[in-house]
Design an enzyme around this catalytic site. Structure first.
Site: not given
Ligand code: S3P
Length: 429
Positions: A19-20, A24, A93, A121, A316, A343, A389
């Protein structure tokens, strides 16, 4: 979603893309010149929110799941257009915090909003540093949360050296992205290293980024050039299968092509500490991201302490690690994990509530939880709180509990793993 107890889990599974990294790839592709090809993009609600936002910023994205890749036709660093309406990030987020950094550097106004969870949040963690850089960003309701109003400024942003109070890749990435539009270099210093996908991928697109201990520095005004991004499987999604295979007797799973970036692999370190029988196979690398197959067998586990610099590498995964701890001998302590409270839900309360109701010996602490393994679990009806989650962690607990577990609002798994329940049921026996 009803989860019945099963006797084992067995077979091979390729979990969806990270996902991250998927988020990006779309964002940086949008800011690059040329067409970025994203292979194994995660087709989930959160990542589709990122595509939707960039489409509304004038970027053409071709997303045809049949073809198995996404094409992002980038317009360069200064090629975004003013959106006609508020940008809706849904539940994501990552979308909100990273895009906020980009939008502070634009010559137009914008509003970022989203669903009922995202507007609760904390956003001061990005509002403060972006304001220090000269950005004009405010919480519309003045409560430190979204909707966020971002206004164009007369002068350009300026680089800062920011000591982040939290180890958060979202905060770090937000500031680095704003740093691309600043005069002078921008540095972020974290208490511990958080996931480094932004650093690795921006470098692949041509940005100059240096990392030294917990400090990351970006040189402004990079020329970003489109490239091909191969998204590895998401270790956060693999974690549910790792846990299920370790917990259930007579089980063996191979989870294929999982990203095991060392800033993300805390779940594997915990498996080692708990005595889980697993092996990494066929290790490979692309774009600085390491991936491999993970083979996991049923294991006799013991409790452990999870704290400090390990926390950001498995933040996570902590809900499903708590489930594993219920099946381990002795005590597991999770500390330094206050971030869990902010979260998609308050994950300390959510996990402690459903696991204790299932019969586990678990209690919340100020910054984590304490679990004494060995109590047998029984099925319950539980509320996922629309947190993907929590729903998936409850499913893993349900597989090993007596009777049936009914997960309410289970469709929230679409946020990160739309086919989770189908994949799980295929492997269970
Ligand atoms: C993420 C960073 C984490 C993670 C989120 C994805 C990201 O959050 O919990 O699911 O893609 O940069 P935080 O940076 O707020 O810890």
């Amino acid at each position: 979603m009803i989860i019945d107890s099963v006797s084992s889990i067995f077979g091979q599974i390729k979990v969806p893309g990270d996902k991250s990294i998927s988020h990006r790839a779309v964002m940086f592709g949008a800011l690059a010149k040329g067409t970025t090809v994203i292979e194994n993009f995660l087709e989930s609600a959160d990542c589709l929110s990122t595509i939707r936002c960039f489409s509304n910023l004038g970027i053409s994205v071709e997303n045809d799941p049949q073809k198995g890749h996404v094409l992002v036709h980038g317009n360069g660093l200064n090629g975004l257009h003013a959106p006609a309406n508020s940008l809706d990030v849904g539940n994501s987020g990552t979308t909100m915090r990273l895009i906020a950094g980009i939008l502070c550097g634009q010559p137009f106004d914008s509003i970022l909003t989203g669903d009922a969870s995202i507007v609760r949040r904390p956003m001061n963690r990005i509002i403060q540093p972006l304001t220090q850089m000269g950005g004009n960003i405010n919480s519309q309701l003045e409560n430190g949360c979204a909707p966020l109003l971002i206004k164009k400024t007369n002068s350009s942003l300026h680089g800062i050296c920011y000591h982040s109070p939290v180890a958060s890749a979202q905060v770090k990435s937000c500031i680095l992205l704003a740093g691309m539009y600043a005069e002078g270099k921008t540095s972020v210093i974290e208490p511990y290293i958080s996931r480094n996908h932004t650093e690795l991928m921006l470098r692949q697109f041509g940005a100059e980024i240096t990392c030294e201990n917990t400090t990351v520095t970006i040189t402004p005004n990079p020329i970003l050039t489109a490239c091909k991004i191969q998204v590895p499987g998401d270790i956060s999604s693999a974690a549910y299968f790792i846990a299920a295979a370790a917990i259930l007797p007579n089980s063996e799973l191979v989870i294929e092509e999982v990203g095991v970036n060392p800033t993300r692999d805390g779940i594997l370190k915990v498996c080692e500490k708990m005595g889980v029988n697993y092996q990494l196979e066929e290790v490979n690398q692309e774009g600085g991201e390491v991936f491999c197959n993970i083979r996991v067998h049923s294991s006799k586990m013991h409790g452990c302490v999870i704290e400090g610099e390990m926390i950001p590498t498995l933040i996570d995964e902590l809900p499903v690690i708590a489930v594993m701890a219920c099946f381990a001998e002795g005590e597991t302590i999770i500390r330094d994990a206050k971030e869990l409270k902010v979260k998609e839900s308050n994950r300390i309360d959510a996990v402690v509530n459903f696991l204790s109701e299932m019969g586990a010996d678990i209690s919340a602490t100020e910054d984590g939880m304490k679990i004494v393994g060995g109590s047998s679990l029984h099925g319950i009806t539980m509320q996922s709180q629309k947190d993907h989650r929590i729903a998936m962690s409850a499913a893993v607990a349900g597989l090993a509990a007596k009777g049936s577990t009914n997960i309410l609002d289970a469709d929230c798994v679409t946020i990160s793993y739309p086919s989770f329940f189908q994949d799980l049921s295929r492997l269970c026996h």
